[in-house]
Design an enzyme around this catalytic site. Structure first.
Site, PDB file in Angstrom:
ATOM      1  N   GLN A  37      -7.349  -2.522  -4.327  1.00  0.00           N
ATOM      2  CA  GLN A  37      -8.197  -0.840  -4.143  1.00  0.00           C
ATOM      3  C   GLN A  37      -7.527   0.354  -3.455  1.00  0.00           C
ATOM      4  OE1 GLN A  37      -8.189  -1.189  -0.284  1.00  0.00           O
ATOM      5  NE2 GLN A  37      -9.175   0.127   0.847  1.00  0.00           N
ATOM      6  N   CYS A  97      15.172   4.445  18.395  1.00  0.00           N
ATOM      7  CA  CYS A  97      14.919   5.611  19.477  1.00  0.00           C
ATOM      8  C   CYS A  97      12.846   5.829  19.857  1.00  0.00           C
ATOM      9  CB  CYS A  97      15.560   6.898  19.281  1.00  0.00           C
ATOM     10  SG  CYS A  97      17.045   6.474  18.982  1.00  0.00           S
ATOM     11  N   GLY A 105       1.094  -1.290  -0.518  1.00  0.00           N
ATOM     12  CA  GLY A 105       0.246  -0.240   0.620  1.00  0.00           C
ATOM     13  C   GLY A 105       0.701   1.340  -0.220  1.00  0.00           C
ATOM     14  N   ASN A 145       5.439  -4.701   9.330  1.00  0.00           N
ATOM     15  CA  ASN A 145       5.393  -5.501  10.729  1.00  0.00           C
ATOM     16  C   ASN A 145       6.250  -4.923  11.047  1.00  0.00           C
ATOM     17  OD1 ASN A 145       7.967  -7.293  10.121  1.00  0.00           O
ATOM     18  ND2 ASN A 145       6.420  -7.328   8.609  1.00  0.00           N
ATOM     19  N   CYS A 205      -4.178  -4.611   7.521  1.00  0.00           N
ATOM     20  CA  CYS A 205      -5.592  -3.583   7.354  1.00  0.00           C
ATOM     21  C   CYS A 205      -6.197  -4.501   7.354  1.00  0.00           C
ATOM     22  CB  CYS A 205      -5.012  -2.565   5.852  1.00  0.00           C
ATOM     23  SG  CYS A 205      -3.689  -3.820   4.648  1.00  0.00           S
ATOM     24  N   ASN A 228      -5.448  -6.846  -2.055  1.00  0.00           N
ATOM     25  CA  ASN A 228      -4.454  -5.365  -2.812  1.00  0.00           C
ATOM     26  C   ASN A 228      -4.325  -4.465  -3.873  1.00  0.00           C
ATOM     27  OD1 ASN A 228      -1.406  -8.131  -3.114  1.00  0.00           O
ATOM     28  ND2 ASN A 228      -3.340  -6.910  -1.336  1.00  0.00           N
TER      29      ASN A 228
END
Length: 257
Positions: A71, A175, A40, A130, A189, A69
């Protein structure tokens, strides 16, 4: 590398911008961008990186194109369903501009291959889905001395930031999120939903941000804004910056004890 005369008309609207100019366009042509994730965020980011004339593109994704996918992942069509995303994305680049070098990498980044695949990049644009991979990419960029553009989205909220944890007093992505997210599980999603146009907004902003890094020393486009997280609210709509502090104890970019 210089631009050949036949390439000049293609980038004329860049070249006439005082903030880019011919010197900036040559810098883009000489750049190598590694795109982590061709989904995406990566899909619209790739479109504008290629349109900007980024000379070399490495595309990393181990997934295949699915009908769901289409879309939001705008470089793919129904004929691409079932193909590896990295290869289908590379085919799109070749159709779009034969003057660009593109290398598809159908693989998942891991400790065993990240340094080899990311090495030599001018900037890495990470749009993966991820935290484990995001942190691996960030840590690798710190070790390799490569600037990182990080982009993420969830429902109607987006985040984009440039990081340069290898530089003194500059934070890295770790950080920002800390060590708690070194895991594969995170919201997706598929479970939460996402508006296609919102993904496009975040992806194109990420491409713009990566170009800030590439043009920082060659044009007047502006500072890379390292360590500033841009929070994008698609519902308001609005955008606000948030400064990320360097963590002295960060295991990736902090000072060794």
């Amino acid at each position: 590398m210089t631009l050949s005369p036949e390439r000049l008309p293609r980038f004329a609207r860049h070249i006439v911008l005082p903030e880019v100019g011919g010197v900036g366009q040559v810098a883009l042509a000489n750049a190598h961008v590694v795109l982590v994730g061709c989904g995406g965020i990566g899909s619209p980011a790739l479109q504008y990186l290629a349109a900007a004339g980024i000379g070399r593109l490495t595309l990393i994704d181990d997934d295949t194109v699915d009908v769901s996918n289409l879309q939001r992942q705008t470089i793919y069509s129904p004929s691409d369903i079932g193909k590896p995303k990295a290869e289908a994305a590379a085919e799109w680049v070749r159709r779009f501009d034969l003057g660009l070098e593109v290398l598809p990498c159908v693989a998942r980044l891991g400790e065993d291959n990240a340094a080899r695949i990311l090495s030599g990049a001018s900037v890495v644009l990470d749009g993966c889905d991820n935290f484990a991979t995001r942190l691996l990419v960030s840590d690798s960029c710190v070790k390799l001395g490569i600037p990182l553009t990080s982009a993420a989205i969830g429902r109607f909220q987006g985040q984009v930031a440039n990081f340069a944890g290898h530089l003194p007093n500059q934070p890295c992505y770790r950080c920002f999120v800390g060590d708690a997210f070194d895991a594969q599980d995170c919201d997706t999603c598929a479970a939460d939903g996402v508006l296609g146009a919102m993904v496009g907004m975040v992806g194109t902003f990420a491409a713009m941000h990566a170009m800030r890094v590439l043009l920082a020393a060659k044009s007047a486009l502006g500072e890379p804004q390292y360590g500033t997280l841009h929070l994008i609210d698609g519902m308001a709509p609005s955008m606000r910056p948030l400064k990320i502090a360097k963590d002295p104890g960060c295991r990736a970019c902090g000072s060794p004890s």
